[in-house]
Design a protein around this motif. Structure first.
Motif, PDB file in Angstrom:
ATOM      1  N   UNK A  69       0.778  -1.168   0.006  1.00 10.97           N
ATOM      2  CA  UNK A  69      -0.019   0.062  -0.203  1.00 10.97           C
ATOM      3  C   UNK A  69       0.755   1.187   0.232  1.00 10.97           C
ATOM      4  N   UNK A  70       0.684   2.148  -1.051  1.00  9.59           N
ATOM      5  CA  UNK A  70       1.477   3.321  -0.932  1.00  9.59           C
ATOM      6  C   UNK A  70       0.190   4.336  -0.632  1.00  9.59           C
ATOM      7  N   UNK A  71       0.228   5.750  -1.053  1.00  7.11           N
ATOM      8  CA  UNK A  71      -0.632   6.739  -0.779  1.00  7.11           C
ATOM      9  C   UNK A  71      -2.022   6.409  -0.702  1.00  7.11           C
ATOM     10  N   UNK A  72      -2.558   6.815   0.233  1.00  6.87           N
ATOM     11  CA  UNK A  72      -4.274   6.398   0.303  1.00  6.87           C
ATOM     12  C   UNK A  72      -4.854   7.641   0.015  1.00  6.87           C
ATOM     13  N   UNK A  73      -6.111   7.421  -0.800  1.00  2.00           N
ATOM     14  CA  UNK A  73      -6.909   8.566  -1.041  1.00  2.00           C
ATOM     15  C   UNK A  73      -8.508   7.906  -0.616  1.00  2.00           C
ATOM     16  N   UNK A  74      -8.805   8.327   0.636  1.00  2.00           N
ATOM     17  CA  UNK A  74     -10.041   7.755   1.182  1.00  2.00           C
ATOM     18  C   UNK A  74     -11.236   8.638   0.799  1.00  2.00           C
ATOM     19  N   UNK A  75     -12.406   7.714   0.411  1.00  2.00           N
ATOM     20  CA  UNK A  75     -13.692   8.574  -0.012  1.00  2.00           C
ATOM     21  C   UNK A  75     -14.809   7.906   0.747  1.00  2.00           C
ATOM     22  N   UNK A  76     -15.640   8.371   1.559  1.00  2.00           N
ATOM     23  CA  UNK A  76     -16.403   7.998   2.271  1.00  2.00           C
ATOM     24  C   UNK A  76     -18.051   7.958   1.619  1.00  2.00           C
ATOM     25  N   UNK A  77     -18.730   7.139   1.584  1.00  2.00           N
ATOM     26  CA  UNK A  77     -20.073   7.261   1.006  1.00  2.00           C
ATOM     27  C   UNK A  77     -21.006   6.289   1.933  1.00  2.00           C
ATOM     28  N   UNK A  78     -22.203   6.984   2.613  1.00  2.00           N
ATOM     29  CA  UNK A  78     -22.955   6.258   3.382  1.00  2.00           C
ATOM     30  C   UNK A  78     -22.101   5.564   4.836  1.00  2.00           C
ATOM     31  N   UNK A  79     -22.326   4.183   4.816  1.00  2.00           N
ATOM     32  CA  UNK A  79     -21.643   3.592   5.959  1.00  2.00           C
ATOM     33  C   UNK A  79     -20.290   2.985   5.588  1.00  2.00           C
ATOM     34  N   UNK A  80     -19.865   3.237   4.394  1.00  2.00           N
ATOM     35  CA  UNK A  80     -18.805   2.535   3.897  1.00  2.00           C
ATOM     36  C   UNK A  80     -17.562   3.705   3.516  1.00  2.00           C
ATOM     37  N   UNK A  81     -16.458   3.129   3.611  1.00  2.00           N
ATOM     38  CA  UNK A  81     -15.332   4.106   3.359  1.00  2.00           C
ATOM     39  C   UNK A  81     -14.342   3.152   2.281  1.00  2.00           C
ATOM     40  N   UNK A  82     -14.293   3.778   0.947  1.00  2.00           N
ATOM     41  CA  UNK A  82     -13.565   3.240  -0.005  1.00  2.00           C
ATOM     42  C   UNK A  82     -12.195   4.021  -0.036  1.00  2.00           C
TER      43      UNK A  82
END
Length: 524
Positions: A69-82
């Motif tokens: 895993x390199x740099x992480x780009x989180x995106x949240x929608x509803x109750x799930x985190x992508x």
């Protein structure tokens, strides 16, 4: 962040001395000798055969079944985190770091979706992909990422650019090459990366924060758009105490309890994630008294919400040859901290609630081996050592996945006190995470305890450490990754010597009191 990260780290001086510099996250991590190949070589290597199930031992500090895993780009929608991230294959191909994705709703169970956005071929700007961000507008998801071609400077072309891709389901992405743009006049051509996009409700426009260089120093450039396609240059952000930073990588902005917070990573030999605070998105962005969350082994951190909480996601690197005395690699395992907010508006981190709950099955601690003047019982241990002397307690084999909690107090004569692994009759020959009260810091070093005063810490983070004060701590461990939480800070590191080894606590000089020491393992 992005691209090919340049490995600028110093070799360890000798076996047993780990003083190597961490390879940067959001920025350049390109190999010194990039291989040549055909235009299709990079594309072909983008997606090796994968298992899609998650190995049980990677539940807390996640990594894919193959690669890192390199740099992480989180995106949240509803109750799930992508969690989009730069996939590090380490296969030597010309192209590298496609965006991959894993999703979770509890930080302990991950669904790995594999590749989201592939890298291009050797004639393309995005021969390698770099860090960026994801935003949703109406029914469309927009990914803005760094296109990095390490070969282009030799051809008189810019190495880095901002690129755009769209999706309706977060899984299948279509690149929009006509939206690609480069560093504007006045900005350095080859360092232009890590776009972070948000919607500025007050101004009714989208903003893009971009890691860049201008007038010989690192800045966060600002662009604005009405349509997420055409971008207009604005003045860079005004950020306090950053004039000496080569780059301010992986910018991230969020609003919390009446304040705006800017998170970025320092691309230098000290590598760390910092933050600034402002009353307005327009700035100025002021430096708090303590502006770091963790040390250099937790890099390129970005934030996102999970429910009503905000998490901070970074990665802990591996080391070359998987040896504690070797220099750091780029990429490793994902690490998540839960963010905290103090009454004065300062930020901190703690163990995420879900991980704390998972590690809640208490294991009885056997009677430890005592080193020097160590006395006590399960309620409290006193480790007393004369000046330059050592006292400690050593337990048996450390579980593969565990949580250690307790409270520590030390007097004004203590030089170092901390958690050690690989401990035997001489705990100072073990590796450990040490409290260093005289310098108000927590440090990790793979060196003998009697040499600590003569070497710069391999990993360190500031922490206010006053004598004769009780400090609660939590240590979370999975395989060779360990995170110590104390006060509002954390120190993340990787210790290859740790799995399956004895562990304990020691004090050098003075007296350390260790109270309520407990060991926990997963409930399932």
């Amino acid at each position: 962040m992005m691209d090919a990260r340049k490995k600028f780290a110093t070799l360890a001086a000798a076996v047993g001395i780990a003083a190597a510099a961490l390879i940067s996250g959001c920025s350049n991590n390109e190999s010194a000798n990039q291989p040549s190949g055909t235009e299709n070589a990079g594309k072909a290597s983008s997606e090796p055969s994968l298992e899609t199930s998650l190995a049980a031992e990677d539940r807390i500090f996640w990594k894919p079944p193959v690669g890192w895993v390199g740099d992480i780009m989180p995106f949240s929608e509803g109750d799930k985190l992508h969690l989009f991230y730069l996939q590090d294959w380490r296969d030597g191909a010309p192209g590298f770091h496609p965006w991959h994705m894993a999703s979770t709703s509890n930080l302990t169970d991950y669904e790995y979706a594999g590749e989201a956005i592939p890298f291009g071929v050797e004639r393309d700007q995005d021969l390698a992909l770099g860090t960026g961000s994801v935003i949703k507008a109406n029914d469309t998801y927009h990914a803005f990422y760094t296109g990095h071609n390490w070969q282009f400077p030799d051809q008189g072309k810019p190495k880095e650019a901002v690129m755009h891709a769209v999706s309706v389901d977060l899984k299948t992405w279509t690149k929009v090459p006509e939206d690609t743009f480069y560093a504007p006049n006045g900005y350095e051509t080859h360092d232009f990366r890590d776009p972070f996009v948000l919607y500025n409700e007050e101004k009714g426009e989208y903003w893009m924060l971009q890691s860049a260089r201008k007038s010989g120093k690192g800045v966060i450039a600002l662009f604005a758009s009405k349509d997420l396609s055409k971008w207009e240059l604005r003045e860079p952000l005004t950020i306090e105490a950053t004039d000496n930073f080569f780059m301010l990588e992986c910018p991230d902005v969020f609003y919390m309890d009446g304040k705006w917070y800017l998170v970025f990573s320092e691309f230098s030999d000290k590598k760390a994630t910092h933050y600034r605070v402002s009353d307005s998105l327009d700035g100025p962005w002021k430096k708090p008294e303590s502006d770091m969350f963790d040390g250099r082994a937790f890099y390129a951190a970005k934030t996102e919400t999970l429910g009503d909480r905000r998490m901070l996601y970074g990665w802990v690197p591996t080391r070359q040859l998987e040896k504690d005395y070797m220099q750091w690699d780029w990429a490793g395992n994902m690490v998540a901290h839960q963010m905290t907010l103090s009454a004065d508006g300062s930020l901190g981190v703690k163990v995420p609630d879900e991980i704390d709950a998972l590690l809640s099955k208490e294991e009885a601690l056997a009677e430890p081996k005592k080193i020097g003047a160590a006395a006590g019982d399960s309620k409290a241990w006193k480790l007393s050592a004369a000046a330059g002397g050592v006292a400690g307690i050593v337990f048996g084999e450390l579980p593969q996945t565990a949580k250690i909690t307790g409270s520590v107090r030390f007097d004004e004569k203590v030089e170092y006190s901390g958690f050690v692994v690989g401990a035997g009759d001489e705990p100072e020959k073990a590796y450990g995470i040490q409290l260093e009260p005289a310098k108000d810091r927590v440090r990790y070093d793979a060196v003998k305890g009697d040499t600590l005063s003569s070497v710069e810490p391999d990993v360190q983070v500031s922490a206010e450490l006053e004598a004769n004060t009780d400090y609660s701590f939590t240590i979370v461990i999975e395989n060779d990754v360990a995170v110590l939480y104390i006060g509002d800070s954390a120190l993340t590191t990787r210790i290859y010597k740790m799995p399956g080894q004895a562990w304990g606590w020691y004090s050098r000089g003075g007296e350390t009191t260790l109270s309520g020491l407990k060991l926990f393992v997963p409930t399932k």
